[in-house]
Design an enzyme around this catalytic site. Structure first.
Site, PDB file in Angstrom:
ATOM      1  N   GLU A 206      15.037 -12.921  -2.432  1.00 37.03           N
ATOM      2  CA  GLU A 206      14.156 -13.518  -1.525  1.00 37.03           C
ATOM      3  C   GLU A 206      12.793 -13.463  -1.479  1.00 37.03           C
ATOM      4  O   GLU A 206      12.213 -14.135  -0.931  1.00 37.03           O
ATOM      5  CB  GLU A 206      14.650 -13.085   0.085  1.00 37.03           C
ATOM      6  CG  GLU A 206      15.910 -13.379   0.648  1.00 37.03           C
ATOM      7  CD  GLU A 206      16.233 -13.175   1.959  1.00 37.03           C
ATOM      8  OE1 GLU A 206      15.359 -12.570   2.639  1.00 37.03           O
ATOM      9  OE2 GLU A 206      17.264 -13.671   2.304  1.00 37.03           O
ATOM     10  N   GLU A 286      16.569  -5.354  13.222  1.00 32.94           N
ATOM     11  CA  GLU A 286      17.760  -6.163  12.972  1.00 32.94           C
ATOM     12  C   GLU A 286      18.995  -5.276  12.446  1.00 32.94           C
ATOM     13  O   GLU A 286      18.830  -4.546  11.533  1.00 32.94           O
ATOM     14  CB  GLU A 286      17.723  -7.315  12.091  1.00 32.94           C
ATOM     15  CG  GLU A 286      18.881  -8.375  11.855  1.00 32.94           C
ATOM     16  CD  GLU A 286      18.316  -9.496  11.036  1.00 32.94           C
ATOM     17  OE1 GLU A 286      19.313  -9.921  10.063  1.00 32.94           O
ATOM     18  OE2 GLU A 286      17.263  -9.792  10.867  1.00 32.94           O
ATOM     19  N   ASP A 313      22.707  -9.529  13.962  1.00 36.03           N
ATOM     20  CA  ASP A 313      22.958 -10.656  12.876  1.00 36.03           C
ATOM     21  C   ASP A 313      24.550 -10.585  12.618  1.00 36.03           C
ATOM     22  O   ASP A 313      25.386 -11.132  13.063  1.00 36.03           O
ATOM     23  CB  ASP A 313      22.135 -10.536  11.700  1.00 36.03           C
ATOM     24  CG  ASP A 313      22.450 -11.206  10.622  1.00 36.03           C
ATOM     25  OD1 ASP A 313      22.947 -12.104  10.748  1.00 36.03           O
ATOM     26  OD2 ASP A 313      22.108 -10.921   9.437  1.00 36.03           O
ATOM     27  N   LYS A 338      22.033 -18.306  12.427  1.00 41.46           N
ATOM     28  CA  LYS A 338      22.303 -18.937  10.992  1.00 41.46           C
ATOM     29  C   LYS A 338      23.295 -20.285  11.174  1.00 41.46           C
ATOM     30  O   LYS A 338      24.441 -19.712  11.521  1.00 41.46           O
ATOM     31  CB  LYS A 338      22.790 -17.866  10.026  1.00 41.46           C
ATOM     32  CG  LYS A 338      21.678 -16.888   9.766  1.00 41.46           C
ATOM     33  CD  LYS A 338      22.517 -15.509   9.070  1.00 41.46           C
ATOM     34  CE  LYS A 338      21.304 -14.662   8.472  1.00 41.46           C
ATOM     35  NZ  LYS A 338      22.005 -13.375   7.867  1.00 41.46           N
ATOM     36  N   ARG A 367      19.025 -17.939   4.620  1.00 40.43           N
ATOM     37  CA  ARG A 367      20.052 -17.232   3.957  1.00 40.43           C
ATOM     38  C   ARG A 367      19.513 -16.666   2.616  1.00 40.43           C
ATOM     39  O   ARG A 367      18.499 -17.188   1.995  1.00 40.43           O
ATOM     40  CB  ARG A 367      21.422 -17.595   3.634  1.00 40.43           C
ATOM     41  CG  ARG A 367      22.140 -17.952   4.733  1.00 40.43           C
ATOM     42  CD  ARG A 367      22.229 -17.001   5.710  1.00 40.43           C
ATOM     43  NE  ARG A 367      23.177 -15.761   5.471  1.00 40.43           N
ATOM     44  CZ  ARG A 367      24.488 -15.656   5.800  1.00 40.43           C
ATOM     45  NH1 ARG A 367      25.133 -16.434   6.407  1.00 40.43           N
ATOM     46  NH2 ARG A 367      25.014 -14.439   5.449  1.00 40.43           N
ATOM     47  N   SER A 368      19.922 -15.486   1.981  1.00 37.00           N
ATOM     48  CA  SER A 368      19.453 -15.003   0.380  1.00 37.00           C
ATOM     49  C   SER A 368      19.602 -16.049  -0.613  1.00 37.00           C
ATOM     50  O   SER A 368      18.805 -16.267  -1.612  1.00 37.00           O
ATOM     51  CB  SER A 368      19.921 -14.015   0.063  1.00 37.00           C
ATOM     52  OG  SER A 368      21.119 -13.820   0.122  1.00 37.00           O
ATOM     53  N   LYS A 389      12.803 -16.942  10.277  1.00 38.36           N
ATOM     54  CA  LYS A 389      12.779 -15.718   9.368  1.00 38.36           C
ATOM     55  C   LYS A 389      13.636 -16.697   7.906  1.00 38.36           C
ATOM     56  O   LYS A 389      14.477 -17.236   8.069  1.00 38.36           O
ATOM     57  CB  LYS A 389      13.964 -14.911   9.554  1.00 38.36           C
ATOM     58  CG  LYS A 389      14.328 -13.837   8.570  1.00 38.36           C
ATOM     59  CD  LYS A 389      14.962 -12.703   8.876  1.00 38.36           C
ATOM     60  CE  LYS A 389      15.429 -11.461   7.894  1.00 38.36           C
ATOM     61  NZ  LYS A 389      16.717 -10.919   8.296  1.00 38.36           N
TER      62      LYS A 389
END
Length: 432
Positions: A206, A286, A313, A338, A367-368, A389
């Site tokens: 990321e 998280e 998450d 997400k 997402r990554s 985020k």
């Protein structure tokens, strides 16, 4: 005029060089909506399936089955539906694949389609996507407070450290642009510190610095030094946020920090994280325990829920029912949103609504495995959820989302920036 006339999927490529899906939705008035499905590396067991072909081609990562789902199954079923009725479109998608984790058509096929319909509706209404979202769901839009990775870890960095994300937040900033300027200083200060120690080894998935540390806590110590090197006082304008992603290194209440070769139970992990909260200016954590550790999450929230934001998450997988159950249990006080984790826009918004009803925080997240798609910048703004985020402060698939927020801020005005109000229930919010 908003009736769907065409749905077309194609294979494109994400930030890790893996195949993913892009969908075009065309309406009767000629409006086009386009969206791309992201992909996660750290995945909850109850989230929507990222359908892959398996086998030897492209290391098993190809998406021919999911592409077929779009072009042969989904497309003919959506023709004639109105892009202005997002819930009806998403309900039809769920009728086509009623499996809890979207394993028939693939969550990747469904989320790309659902988001593309949302874009098409905005295009037809001649509105920016954030405004369309705000109007559609009767929300007051605001520019979100970013949560930005400085060091990547866990599944995003070859598990070089156990903790997945070491991030900063700048709740003391007055505008989105100010957040990015301060983050730039902290990010490169962290790189300078690592370079001075001979430990600069590139970036993780990321975009955060690759974590060459001897312990997980060394990353926290270095992050504090980077904040100071950037000319900031830790805990003043700038605070620390962590994604523990504990499901990645533990289950059944048993955890193992591989970097330190240390085994611990749920109580010991909670004590460790509590010591970090006492020592460092941490404002958000998280997934502090595993997705199967409800007792641990309840205990963690009981002990620290009045001090820090505790985000579910993997624990909540953008599921409204799980948010409601966790609120009843007093486990967590915030949810990560997400869209691909849920599978459709409507399900993600339902999870957000459940969080809002519980007076929880909500953080729209990337997402990554990401792309140039900027949908989440608009979702976070249009829903007025307060936080976003995306990853780190490098790599175009990350920066395109931060930069889109700057453009949106010009439209909305800097006075709509959420800033520290997004963290009102934490020690930072109480202090300021």
């Amino acid at each position: 005029m908003t009736a769907i006339t065409s749905v077309r999927g194609r294979r494109v490529w994400d930030s890790r060089g893996n195949p993913t899906l892009e969908v075009d939705v065309i309406l009767e008035d000629g409006s086009l909506g386009r969206a791309i499905a992201p992909a996660g590396a750290s995945r909850g067991t109850r989230e929507a399936v990222d359908l892959r072909d398996g086998g030897s081609n492209l290391r098993g990562m190809d998406v021919a089955q999911a592409l077929e789902s779009i072009n042969k199954t989904i497309a003919p079923e959506l023709v004639g539906l109105s892009a202005n009725n997002q819930s009806a479109v998403d309900d039809r998608l769920l009728e086509l694949d009623p499996s809890p984790i979207k394993e028939t058509l693939g969550g990747n096929a469904m989320v790309a389609t659902s988001l593309a319909v949302l874009h098409a509706g905005a295009a037809s209404a001649k509105k920016p996507l954030w405004r369309h979202v705000a109007d559609l769901y009767d929300q007051t839009p605001s520019i979100p407070l970013p949560e930005i990775q400085i060091f990547g870890g866990g599944a995003h960095a070859g598990r070089r450290v156990d903790i997945q994300d070491f991030m900063i937040m700048v709740p003391g900033a007055q505008s989105f642009d100010e957040v990015l300027e301060i983050t730039n200083e902290v990010y490169f200060a962290a790189g300078d510190i690592m370079a001075s120690k001979g430990r600069l080894a590139g970036v993780a998935d990321e975009g955060g610095w690759w974590p060459v540390f001897d312990s997980n806590e060394e990353a926290l110590e270095t992050l504090v030094k980077a904040i100071e090197k950037a000319g900031e006082k830790p805990g003043a304008r700038v605070a620390i946020s962590l994604d523990i992603a504990a499901s990645e290194f533990g289950q059944n209440g048993k955890y193992r920090l591989a970097l330190e070769d240390k085994a611990m139970d749920s109580a010991e992990l909670i004590d460790l994280l509590g010591n970090w909260i006492d020592t460092y200016p941490i404002v958000s954590i998280e997934d502090p325990v595993g997705e199967d550790d409800t007792d641990g999450m309840i205990e963690f929230t009981k002990r620290f829920g009045e001090r820090v934001q505790i985000i579910g998450d993997d624990y909540l997988v953008t599921n409204a029912n799980l948010v409601e159950a966790a609120n009843a249990d007093r486990a967590c006080n915030a949810v990560l949103i997400k869209v691909n984790q849920a599978g459709t826009v409507s399900e993600a918004v339902d999870a957000f609504a459940a969080a809002k009803k519980s007076d929880w925080g909500a953080i729209v997240s990337a997402r990554s495995g990401e792309t140039e798609d900027v949908s989440i910048s608009h979702l976070a703004t249009g829903l007025g959820c307060g936080q976003l985020k995306v990853g780190s402060f490098t790599r175009s698939e990350r920066m395109v989302k931060w930069n889109e927020c700057l453009r949106i801020q010009e439209q909305l005005g800097s006075g709509t920036f959420a800033a520290g109000s997004a963290l009102k229930g934490t020690w930072w919010g109480k202090k300021h």
